[in-house]
Design a protein around this motif. Structure first.
Motif, PDB file in Angstrom:
ATOM      1  N   ILE A   1      -0.191   9.712  11.184  1.00 52.53           N
ATOM      2  CA  ILE A   1      -0.788  10.721  10.325  1.00 52.53           C
ATOM      3  C   ILE A   1      -2.160  11.097  10.838  1.00 52.53           C
ATOM      4  O   ILE A   1      -2.757  10.382  11.638  1.00 52.53           O
ATOM      5  CB  ILE A   1      -0.922  10.182   8.893  1.00 52.53           C
ATOM      6  CG1 ILE A   1      -1.806   8.930   8.956  1.00 52.53           C
ATOM      7  CG2 ILE A   1       0.417   9.880   8.284  1.00 52.53           C
ATOM      8  CD1 ILE A   1      -2.074   8.354   7.624  1.00 52.53           C
TER       9      ILE A   1
ATOM     10  N   PHE B   1      -3.854   6.460   0.539  1.00 51.95           N
ATOM     11  CA  PHE B   1      -3.393   5.080   0.713  1.00 51.95           C
ATOM     12  C   PHE B   1      -3.860   4.334  -0.517  1.00 51.95           C
ATOM     13  O   PHE B   1      -5.057   4.138  -0.695  1.00 51.95           O
ATOM     14  CB  PHE B   1      -4.034   4.456   1.941  1.00 51.95           C
ATOM     15  CG  PHE B   1      -3.849   5.268   3.186  1.00 51.95           C
ATOM     16  CD1 PHE B   1      -2.851   4.965   4.090  1.00 51.95           C
ATOM     17  CD2 PHE B   1      -4.661   6.366   3.440  1.00 51.95           C
ATOM     18  CE1 PHE B   1      -2.667   5.725   5.232  1.00 51.95           C
ATOM     19  CE2 PHE B   1      -4.480   7.128   4.580  1.00 51.95           C
ATOM     20  CZ  PHE B   1      -3.475   6.814   5.479  1.00 51.95           C
ATOM     21  N   THR B   2      -2.922   3.958  -1.364  1.00 50.95           N
ATOM     22  CA  THR B   2      -3.365   3.337  -2.597  1.00 50.95           C
ATOM     23  C   THR B   2      -2.745   1.966  -2.774  1.00 50.95           C
ATOM     24  O   THR B   2      -1.619   1.714  -2.371  1.00 50.95           O
ATOM     25  CB  THR B   2      -3.023   4.215  -3.816  1.00 50.95           C
ATOM     26  OG1 THR B   2      -1.655   4.566  -3.761  1.00 50.95           O
ATOM     27  CG2 THR B   2      -3.858   5.483  -3.791  1.00 50.95           C
TER      28      THR B   2
ATOM     29  N   VAL C   1       0.874  -1.178   0.000  1.00 48.76           N
ATOM     30  CA  VAL C   1       0.000   0.000   0.000  1.00 48.76           C
ATOM     31  C   VAL C   1       0.909   1.225   0.000  1.00 48.76           C
ATOM     32  O   VAL C   1       1.823   1.315   0.820  1.00 48.76           O
ATOM     33  CB  VAL C   1      -0.929   0.009   1.235  1.00 48.76           C
ATOM     34  CG1 VAL C   1      -1.694   1.327   1.328  1.00 48.76           C
ATOM     35  CG2 VAL C   1      -1.892  -1.178   1.185  1.00 48.76           C
TER      36      VAL C   1
ATOM     37  N   GLU D   1      -5.527  11.180   9.538  1.00 51.32           N
ATOM     38  CA  GLU D   1      -6.260  10.659   8.384  1.00 51.32           C
ATOM     39  C   GLU D   1      -7.702  11.118   8.441  1.00 51.32           C
ATOM     40  O   GLU D   1      -8.353  10.996   9.472  1.00 51.32           O
ATOM     41  CB  GLU D   1      -6.189   9.125   8.389  1.00 51.32           C
ATOM     42  CG  GLU D   1      -6.897   8.497   7.182  1.00 51.32           C
ATOM     43  CD  GLU D   1      -6.753   6.977   7.089  1.00 51.32           C
ATOM     44  OE1 GLU D   1      -6.059   6.383   7.933  1.00 51.32           O
ATOM     45  OE2 GLU D   1      -7.345   6.399   6.167  1.00 51.32           O
ATOM     46  N   ARG D   2      -8.178  11.646   7.340  1.00 52.72           N
ATOM     47  CA  ARG D   2      -9.597  11.961   7.278  1.00 52.72           C
ATOM     48  C   ARG D   2     -10.371  10.690   6.977  1.00 52.72           C
ATOM     49  O   ARG D   2      -9.902   9.801   6.271  1.00 52.72           O
ATOM     50  CB  ARG D   2      -9.853  13.023   6.210  1.00 52.72           C
ATOM     51  CG  ARG D   2      -9.548  14.417   6.725  1.00 52.72           C
ATOM     52  CD  ARG D   2      -9.552  15.446   5.637  1.00 52.72           C
ATOM     53  NE  ARG D   2     -10.801  15.473   4.913  1.00 52.72           N
ATOM     54  CZ  ARG D   2     -10.998  16.187   3.797  1.00 52.72           C
ATOM     55  NH1 ARG D   2     -10.014  16.936   3.308  1.00 52.72           N
ATOM     56  NH2 ARG D   2     -12.154  16.163   3.187  1.00 52.72           N
TER      57      ARG D   2
ATOM     58  N   ARG E   1       0.788   3.942  10.752  1.00 57.19           N
ATOM     59  CA  ARG E   1       1.117   2.839   9.843  1.00 57.19           C
ATOM     60  C   ARG E   1       2.627   2.730   9.795  1.00 57.19           C
ATOM     61  O   ARG E   1       3.292   3.658   9.332  1.00 57.19           O
ATOM     62  CB  ARG E   1       0.579   3.105   8.447  1.00 57.19           C
ATOM     63  CG  ARG E   1      -0.891   2.845   8.344  1.00 57.19           C
ATOM     64  CD  ARG E   1      -1.211   2.089   7.066  1.00 57.19           C
ATOM     65  NE  ARG E   1      -2.641   1.991   6.886  1.00 57.19           N
ATOM     66  CZ  ARG E   1      -3.223   1.623   5.751  1.00 57.19           C
ATOM     67  NH1 ARG E   1      -2.486   1.340   4.706  1.00 57.19           N
ATOM     68  NH2 ARG E   1      -4.510   1.519   5.655  1.00 57.19           N
TER      69      ARG E   1
ATOM     70  N   TRP F   1     -14.487  11.435   0.873  1.00 61.38           N
ATOM     71  CA  TRP F   1     -13.831  11.903   2.081  1.00 61.38           C
ATOM     72  C   TRP F   1     -14.803  12.689   2.958  1.00 61.38           C
ATOM     73  O   TRP F   1     -15.474  13.606   2.468  1.00 61.38           O
ATOM     74  CB  TRP F   1     -12.670  12.842   1.728  1.00 61.38           C
ATOM     75  CG  TRP F   1     -11.331  12.196   1.686  1.00 61.38           C
ATOM     76  CD1 TRP F   1     -10.623  11.707   2.748  1.00 61.38           C
ATOM     77  CD2 TRP F   1     -10.507  11.975   0.527  1.00 61.38           C
ATOM     78  NE1 TRP F   1      -9.413  11.191   2.313  1.00 61.38           N
ATOM     79  CE2 TRP F   1      -9.319  11.346   0.960  1.00 61.38           C
ATOM     80  CE3 TRP F   1     -10.650  12.258  -0.828  1.00 61.38           C
ATOM     81  CZ2 TRP F   1      -8.296  10.991   0.100  1.00 61.38           C
ATOM     82  CZ3 TRP F   1      -9.633  11.898  -1.690  1.00 61.38           C
ATOM     83  CH2 TRP F   1      -8.477  11.271  -1.234  1.00 61.38           C
TER      84      TRP F   1
ATOM     85  N   TRP G   1      -3.979  12.477   3.534  1.00 67.71           N
ATOM     86  CA  TRP G   1      -3.126  11.317   3.326  1.00 67.71           C
ATOM     87  C   TRP G   1      -3.873  10.351   2.428  1.00 67.71           C
ATOM     88  O   TRP G   1      -5.052  10.084   2.640  1.00 67.71           O
ATOM     89  CB  TRP G   1      -2.790  10.656   4.667  1.00 67.71           C
ATOM     90  CG  TRP G   1      -1.839  11.485   5.465  1.00 67.71           C
ATOM     91  CD1 TRP G   1      -2.150  12.516   6.295  1.00 67.71           C
ATOM     92  CD2 TRP G   1      -0.418  11.356   5.488  1.00 67.71           C
ATOM     93  NE1 TRP G   1      -1.002  13.041   6.846  1.00 67.71           N
ATOM     94  CE2 TRP G   1       0.071  12.342   6.366  1.00 67.71           C
ATOM     95  CE3 TRP G   1       0.490  10.494   4.857  1.00 67.71           C
ATOM     96  CZ2 TRP G   1       1.433  12.497   6.625  1.00 67.71           C
ATOM     97  CZ3 TRP G   1       1.836  10.639   5.115  1.00 67.71           C
ATOM     98  CH2 TRP G   1       2.290  11.644   5.991  1.00 67.71           C
TER      99      TRP G   1
ATOM    100  N   GLN H   1      -6.848   2.348  -0.181  1.00 69.19           N
ATOM    101  CA  GLN H   1      -6.682   1.427   0.944  1.00 69.19           C
ATOM    102  C   GLN H   1      -6.498   2.169   2.253  1.00 69.19           C
ATOM    103  O   GLN H   1      -5.571   1.912   3.018  1.00 69.19           O
ATOM    104  CB  GLN H   1      -5.509   0.476   0.676  1.00 69.19           C
ATOM    105  CG  GLN H   1      -5.682  -0.411  -0.566  1.00 69.19           C
ATOM    106  CD  GLN H   1      -6.688  -1.539  -0.388  1.00 69.19           C
ATOM    107  OE1 GLN H   1      -7.627  -1.443   0.410  1.00 69.19           O
ATOM    108  NE2 GLN H   1      -6.503  -2.605  -1.135  1.00 69.19           N
ATOM    109  N   GLY H   2      -7.367   3.146   2.513  1.00 72.18           N
ATOM    110  CA  GLY H   2      -7.344   3.854   3.786  1.00 72.18           C
ATOM    111  C   GLY H   2      -7.741   2.937   4.943  1.00 72.18           C
ATOM    112  O   GLY H   2      -8.119   1.776   4.741  1.00 72.18           O
TER     113      GLY H   2
ATOM    114  N   VAL I   1       4.972   5.815  10.556  1.00 69.40           N
ATOM    115  CA  VAL I   1       4.357   7.096  10.232  1.00 69.40           C
ATOM    116  C   VAL I   1       3.039   7.243  10.980  1.00 69.40           C
ATOM    117  O   VAL I   1       2.179   6.365  10.905  1.00 69.40           O
ATOM    118  CB  VAL I   1       4.090   7.201   8.715  1.00 69.40           C
ATOM    119  CG1 VAL I   1       3.625   8.596   8.348  1.00 69.40           C
ATOM    120  CG2 VAL I   1       5.327   6.816   7.932  1.00 69.40           C
TER     121      VAL I   1
END
Lengths: 387, 387
Positions: B182, A270-271, A255, B184-185, B177, B168, A268, B246-247, B180
């Motif tokens: 972060i 995430f792909t 990812v 995240e929204r 993760r 979003w 942010w 892939q959040g 890191v």
């Protein structure tokens, strides 16, 4: 006899009909331009990759300075292994196609070989290649042959609601999620639409011979245009499902995480690692007499051009060789360097795709915002000392 | 005036044309059959859910014994909150549609209201509902109204390679993760094909009034037929992308893990929570004089029938009421229990969908193999004491 000609002879022995579409035979002219010239020598790069701290995972890397054939011999082709190396035999191996299908199927290797045989030249790159200081040889180019996937999926017949296809390998290892530790088999999925892409193969041959064990014997998925992780080795089960598959290698590993700006705000992203990105690399510098030449490869898209920059000079166009314009395979390129000044020099390449996209600089904002090593397709600089 | 009739009157005031498709008006007959009878009383369940240990996340649950209207009033409607509760105002709020689109768009609430208004009655269930001992009221049914999503996506025009749509919210929180951490929204994605489904709404109304703050004011995605998590609240950005998103709430949370058998071997499957599963629950037992009645709801698919079992007796058909056959909304059902023997009894219901699917028993192998609480759609048994 070089590995390259060895591969070609093996391919040729298999008969012309099967090879009609194989690009390697179409470009007779520059085929050997990439080889170190007779009487010449390779000038070694100063910046060798760091020692590999994870040899159990990154089992083998391409040695760029040895690269002299457009098809990478299997024993020089990089190997990534996530779990164990299954010992599968043709006698016992079966491929199941099941899940949300009208007609589940069980196929032997003989069944696959009895079907139409299709070949594709495809440069397979690990999406982590060049993202870590010890990993710069996670790429190789091979001629893959096998049975096209789409007709088999169509024969099996996805049922209503089937949107996802999971490809399971026979390799397995432990994963922990929350309070549960499980033995997860390697698996990747893609949408049914992507799986039905006309180029996907259930590949049983690599460069004209059976797949070697470490490359997924007896059968692996070859998904041309996708990063390595999608090309599942030791394939034993294909399953159509009604929701997205979120196994370890879809959802947790592989990812890409980026900090990006949207309308003045940071988000942010995430792909999921999916399709290849445009990339090139200088492979080697060769010397014959007083003349120097730089050779390299470019891949990830049909290549329209490659430029090379020495030190802080202008970008100079390289000459494209074997593979130029190929859909899925790398293009070789060369630049006559003439007689450079003695001392240390840097060599950077950048590829341009047929659609006009240019390989980004390493400090391109899109790359700089990335916190994970996947999909590091920034321009690569190598250093060399001219005596 | 009950909340139910209040909602209906509000809806009716908005004018008949907009309501032509709204199912709630089609079933006048049994509309009030679900209410506790005049002069009657609710006999409380013995098995009340455990105290809620995560009130910051599960903010509100449906109180089944209070349920007496087919549309759930917003202040009785369950609320799940993953991060903060954003304070958005109509003045400042904008919705961006961007990414891989030909014509990026910025929409105000007035822009959305100026477009065609569409309504859908949809039973929204948290996919974690009844998967945890303190969580049995994560479901509710509302009439949602807003602008259809598909025409907006078509106006924006997905570009080549656009396969994924990310939604979003404005709510955000910290996630780690690897190395890191972060901010995240909240984000969920679906395929472009799913996003273009004709029933998806950018909803600005719930039961005929503006969305309350905790239900996502001013706009949330309503994706009829999908579990709650897909129905993103406080929506501020829609983005078309070229690979899977892939959040946290796609890849890590809201993933169902099951141990399943395939061709004699165990495999673990990891699936993304997606579409609702068929389900029903007994809501309440009422008593008037000597007569008892059992009422409940069934949802997750168009409902063709519900059966009820008392203790270890035979399955008895319940009478379907409001919502029977609705595509996305729950059906109410009732069973006349007559005059049961005094003592403790159990009440179990099971729903049958229009396509013949039957709600599974809790020990159904498919459910028993599950190690996560998502998608727990097994039959529900409640206990009650008859005096």
């Amino acid at each position: 006899m070089t590995p390259s000609t060895s591969s070609r002879r093996t391919l040729v022995k298999r008969g012309g009909a099967a090879l009609a579409g194989l690009s390697v035979l179409r470009l007779a002219g520059p085929a050997h331009a990439f080889q170190t010239p007779t009487g010449g020598e390779v000038v070694p790069w100063l910046d060798q990759p760091e020692p590999n701290p994870v040899p159990e995972a990154i089992v083998r890397q391409l040695d760029w300075e040895r690269l002299d054939s457009w098809l990478t011999p299997p024993d020089q082709f990089f190997v990534i292994k996530h779990y164990n190396e299954p010992a599968l035999t043709e006698t016992d191996w079966r491929l199941e196609i099941g899940g949300l299908v009208e007609r589940p199927m069980t196929l032997s290797l003989a069944d696959l070989r009895a079907r139409a045989r299709h070949e594709v030249a495809f440069t397979l790159e690990c999406s982590g290649n060049t993202g870590l200081p010890f990993f710069a040889g996670g790429v190789g180019n091979a001629a893959w042959a096998g049975a096209p996937l789409a007709p088999l999926l169509e024969e099996a017949g996805a049922r209503d609601g089937g949107i996802e296809v999971v490809f399971w390998g026979a390799d397995a290892g432990e994963q922990t999620r929350g309070e549960v530790t499980i033995t997860e088999r390697f698996a990747r999925s893609m949408s049914l639409a992507d799986a039905l892409g006309s180029d996907n193969l259930l590949a049983y041959e690599m460069n004209g011979a059976a797949l070697p064990s470490l490359h997924g014997y007896p059968v692996r998925l070859i998904a041309p245009g996708w990063y390595g992780v999608a090309n599942v080795k030791w394939l034993t089960r294909i399953e159509v499902r009604d929701s997205r598959y979120q196994g370890h290698f879809m959802a947790r590993d592989y990812v890409t995480i980026r900090e990006e700006e949207r309308d003045g705000e940071t988000v942010w992203t995430f792909t999921s690692v999916a399709r290849d990105r445009l990339k090139s690399a200088p492979a080697k510098v060769t010397k014959r007499g007083d003349g120097y030449q730089i050779m390299g490869a470019a891949w990830g898209a049909p290549i329209a051009g490659v430029e090379v920059r020495i030190d802080d000079g202008e970008w100079r166009p390289a000459t494209l060789g074997e593979g130029a314009g190929e859909e899925y395979a790398w293009a070789f390129w060369t630049l006559d360097w003439g007689t450079p000044d003695p001392g240390e020099h840097s060599v950077t390449s950048r590829a341009t795709a047929a659609d006009g996209e240019v390989q980004p600089a390493p400090d391109d904002p899109f790359l700089a915002a990335k916190t994970t090593y996947w999909e590091s397709n920034g321009q690569i600089t190598r250093r060399v000392r001219i005596a």
